[in-house]
Motif scaffolding. Structure first.
Motif, PDB file in Angstrom:
ATOM      1  N   CYS A 257      -9.861   5.989   2.113  1.00 23.77           N
ATOM      2  CA  CYS A 257      -8.798   6.552   1.065  1.00 23.77           C
ATOM      3  C   CYS A 257      -7.347   6.171   1.416  1.00 23.77           C
ATOM      4  O   CYS A 257      -6.780   6.147   0.176  1.00 23.77           O
ATOM      5  CB  CYS A 257      -9.147   8.064   1.512  1.00 23.77           C
ATOM      6  N   LEU A 258      -6.983   5.547   2.656  1.00 30.29           N
ATOM      7  CA  LEU A 258      -5.446   4.974   2.449  1.00 30.29           C
ATOM      8  C   LEU A 258      -5.515   3.729   1.688  1.00 30.29           C
ATOM      9  O   LEU A 258      -6.323   2.751   1.879  1.00 30.29           O
ATOM     10  CB  LEU A 258      -5.213   4.964   3.905  1.00 30.29           C
ATOM     11  N   THR A 259      -4.480   3.517   1.019  1.00 32.87           N
ATOM     12  CA  THR A 259      -4.140   2.277   0.234  1.00 32.87           C
ATOM     13  C   THR A 259      -3.799   1.460   1.181  1.00 32.87           C
ATOM     14  O   THR A 259      -3.092   1.580   2.395  1.00 32.87           O
ATOM     15  CB  THR A 259      -3.083   2.481  -0.798  1.00 32.87           C
ATOM     16  N   PRO A 260      -3.883  -0.069   1.035  1.00 29.52           N
ATOM     17  CA  PRO A 260      -3.428  -1.088   1.843  1.00 29.52           C
ATOM     18  C   PRO A 260      -2.185  -1.057   2.259  1.00 29.52           C
ATOM     19  O   PRO A 260      -1.681  -1.281   3.229  1.00 29.52           O
ATOM     20  CB  PRO A 260      -3.850  -2.535   1.004  1.00 29.52           C
ATOM     21  N   HIS A 261      -1.086  -0.566   1.129  1.00 33.27           N
ATOM     22  CA  HIS A 261       0.194  -0.652   1.210  1.00 33.27           C
ATOM     23  C   HIS A 261       0.600   0.622   2.354  1.00 33.27           C
ATOM     24  O   HIS A 261       1.337   0.506   3.241  1.00 33.27           O
ATOM     25  CB  HIS A 261       1.029  -0.391   0.100  1.00 33.27           C
ATOM     26  N   ALA A 262      -0.080   1.681   2.164  1.00 35.87           N
ATOM     27  CA  ALA A 262       0.086   2.723   3.098  1.00 35.87           C
ATOM     28  C   ALA A 262      -0.084   2.408   4.487  1.00 35.87           C
ATOM     29  O   ALA A 262       0.301   2.776   5.368  1.00 35.87           O
ATOM     30  CB  ALA A 262      -0.822   3.977   2.579  1.00 35.87           C
ATOM     31  N   ARG A 263      -1.361   1.677   4.680  1.00 39.76           N
ATOM     32  CA  ARG A 263      -1.581   1.385   5.980  1.00 39.76           C
ATOM     33  C   ARG A 263      -0.396   0.495   6.691  1.00 39.76           C
ATOM     34  O   ARG A 263      -0.237   0.563   7.953  1.00 39.76           O
ATOM     35  CB  ARG A 263      -2.934   0.570   6.031  1.00 39.76           C
ATOM     36  N   ASP A 264      -0.102  -0.514   5.945  1.00 36.65           N
ATOM     37  CA  ASP A 264       1.075  -1.497   6.271  1.00 36.65           C
ATOM     38  C   ASP A 264       2.398  -0.594   6.653  1.00 36.65           C
ATOM     39  O   ASP A 264       2.907  -0.831   7.583  1.00 36.65           O
ATOM     40  CB  ASP A 264       0.986  -2.521   5.364  1.00 36.65           C
ATOM     41  N   ALA A 265       2.514   0.258   5.656  1.00 42.58           N
ATOM     42  CA  ALA A 265       3.893   0.966   5.822  1.00 42.58           C
ATOM     43  C   ALA A 265       3.942   1.786   7.091  1.00 42.58           C
ATOM     44  O   ALA A 265       4.872   2.163   7.544  1.00 42.58           O
ATOM     45  CB  ALA A 265       4.144   1.682   4.410  1.00 42.58           C
TER      46      ALA A 265
END
Length: 164
Positions: free
Chosen positions: A78-86
């Motif tokens: 459910c986490l977006t790739p951007h959220a994981r990186d951020a």
């Protein structure tokens, strides 16, 4: 009869004050605090779910960001790739990526939450804004509270609340 007239006149005057832009700012800034002071807090309804996203949340997400599958069945998908990186760069709650809020909104909706409320400050645009807007739109039961920044130009316009 004279007392009744004074009470009505006082009520009308007070209503006019609170309908004016300065009165609305006064109510917005001090109204809830005054209400709590007068009667105390209202008990949370038993069906309400209160989720606190705080510094401990940021620390937990950062600690587990390398392998969410180890601690959650939901977060990896459910986490977006951007959220994981951020998450690796997040230092405090204001750095929490909006993809986390989108994920939380989707999961709470899936589990049948009747109302989801956010009181968060969204100051700058991020890549996860679209994911959060879509989660709010599809949930249909999300409230956003917007407080007008007082450190910027003051106007008579009380502001607007825009829901996606």
């Amino acid at each position: 009869m004279r007392r009744l007239g004074l009470r009505i006149a006082g009520s009308v005057a007070l209503a006019l004050v609170f309908l004016s832009p300065p009165g609305q700012r006064l109510e917005r800034d001090y109204g809830l605090a005054s209400l709590y002071w007068l009667r105390g807090p209202v008990a949370v309804p038993p069906e309400a779910i209160v989720i606190a996203l705080d510094q401990r949340s940021v620390n937990w997400l950062q600690f587990n960001a390398a392998d969410f599958a180890r601690v959650s069945d939901i977060l990896p998908s459910c986490l977006t790739p951007h959220a994981r990186d951020a998450l690796s760069r997040a230092r405090n709650i204001s750095d929490m990526p909006r993809g986390v809020h989108a994920c939380l909104t989707g999961e709470l909706t899936r589990r049948g939450a009747t109302l989801i409320g956010f009181d968060i400050l969204l100051q700058v645009e991020t890549p996860d804004d679209a994911a959060l807007a879509e989660a709010i739109r599809s949930a249909g039961n999300v409230l956003l509270y917007e407080r007008i920044r007082t450190d910027v130009e003051q106007t008579d316009d009380p502001g607007t609340l825009v829901l996606p």
